[in-house]
Design an enzyme around this catalytic site. Structure first.
Site, PDB file in Angstrom:
ATOM      1  N   CYS A 104      30.523  44.466  41.976  1.00 54.22           N
ATOM      2  CA  CYS A 104      31.474  44.099  40.935  1.00 54.22           C
ATOM      3  C   CYS A 104      31.404  45.186  39.877  1.00 54.22           C
ATOM      4  CB  CYS A 104      31.094  42.739  40.345  1.00 54.22           C
ATOM      5  SG  CYS A 104      32.122  42.282  38.952  1.00 54.22           S
ATOM      6  N   CYS A 253      39.387  44.019  37.038  1.00 51.65           N
ATOM      7  CA  CYS A 253      38.527  44.128  38.214  1.00 51.65           C
ATOM      8  C   CYS A 253      38.177  45.607  38.389  1.00 51.65           C
ATOM      9  CB  CYS A 253      39.264  43.584  39.436  1.00 51.65           C
ATOM     10  SG  CYS A 253      38.310  43.764  40.945  1.00 51.65           S
TER      11      CYS A 253
END
Ligand SMILES: N[C@H](CCC[C@H](N)C(=O)O)C(=O)O
Length: 311
Positions: A104, A253
């Protein structure tokens, strides 16, 4: 059953928000140094998945006066090794659906800032911290490790190879600008899989409608994140992402921003330079070369609180 008190922090990177639980408290290390060992047992959170589902819920999850948003996009369980040079932070990212994300980009920036703060680094000069993820080590540099930092992360080499994305076994070549469930996408792994669709205007697409069939398509046996990208007027790209694991759109993101950079470079829209990618939560800088990629952006600490858990 007994009550255990644990400290939980909230961080975000461009609005992609995470609860942070220190696994040092888990092993009792921190408790030992703080002289309060009785308050923590062997693991701060017994059932990480139930904890994540509960506390990340956008309506009933963790809220705090110093944060605009209830809940979070996931929980980062972090452990720092300050003896290593540079220090290493091990990151386990549990998502609201109970999955563990291999990587991530926004979470890594938050984990690097958390590690620098734990060790009192990154204030007078930039601090190097390696964030250890299931997708590999992510060398990071933390600038200004107060509550608002800028973190630059080495994101590894994006891969279009079908076995890396991964694609279903009948795909023996990269999936490039192919129509999957009505959306024309290119598949790339930047630590996690992304299906990137270049469109004219990201805000004109009903992402919550078009993304789920792609996210679950047979072509992606492990699922995929779904990213929309559109060139802006300044040489960068607008971005929106529907995330696997959150099962909805997030404000930003990081692996998705790198995926936009990687696909843009493959299409010849950019070279090896830094480019600005703009998800709704604020700009990120990405750079992709033949054998590496980089992500730079904010990491912010919102609050710390104490939770009483029954165990
Ligand atoms: N928000 C993250 C991506 C999480 C990946 C996850 N949604 C998955 O692939 O399951 C980022 O900033 O890169």
């Amino acid at each position: 059953m007994s009550d255990v008190e644990i400290a939980v922090e909230k961080y975000h990177g461009a609005g992609n928000d995470f609860l942070v639980v220190s696994e040092a408290a888990a092993s009792g290390d921190r408790a030992a140094t703080e002289g309060s060992r009785e308050d923590t047992a062997d693991a701060p959170v017994g059932d990480r998945f139930a904890f994540t589902a509960d506390r990340c819920d956008r309506e009933t999850g963790l809220s705090h006066p110093d944060s605009d948003r209830t809940g979070a996009d996931g929980v980062l369980f972090l452990a720092v090794d300050g003896e290593a040079t540079p220090p290493r932070v091990e990151m386990t990212h549990v998502q609201p659906d109970g999955s563990v994300a291999e990587m991530c980009g926004n979470g890594v920036r938050c984990a690097a800032l958390w590690g620098a703060r734990e060790l009192g680094l990154g204030v007078d000069e930039p601090a190097d911290v390696v964030v250890v993820t299931p997708a590999g080590d992510r060398p990071s540099t933390v600038d200004d490790a107060g509550d608002h930092a800028t973190v630059t992360v080495g994101m590894g080499r994006p891969s279009f190879a079908p076995w890396d994305v991964p694609l279903a076994p009948d795909h023996t070549t990269p999936l490039v600008e192919e129509t999957v469930e009505g959306l024309t996408v290119t598949a790339v792994n930047t630590g996690v899989p992304h299906a990137v669709a270049f469109v004219d205007d990201v805000s004109a697409v009903d992402l919550e409608a078009v993304a789920p069939p792609v996210r679950h398509a047979d072509a992606f046996p492990e699922g995929t994140n779904v990213v929309l990208a559109a060139p802006d007027d300044a040489g960068g790209f607008d971005q929106r992402t529907y995330e696997r694991g959150v099962e909805g759109e997030t404000n930003a993101c990081g692996t998705g921003a790198v995926a936009v950079g990687a696909v843009a470079r493959r299409r010849g829209l950019v070279g090896d330079e830094w480019v600005t990618v703009r998800p709704p939560g604020g700009p990120l800088e990405v750079r992709v070369t033949d054998d590496a990629s980089f992500l730079r952006g904010p990491a912010e600490r919102e609050f710390q609180t104490t939770l009483a858990l029954q165990r």
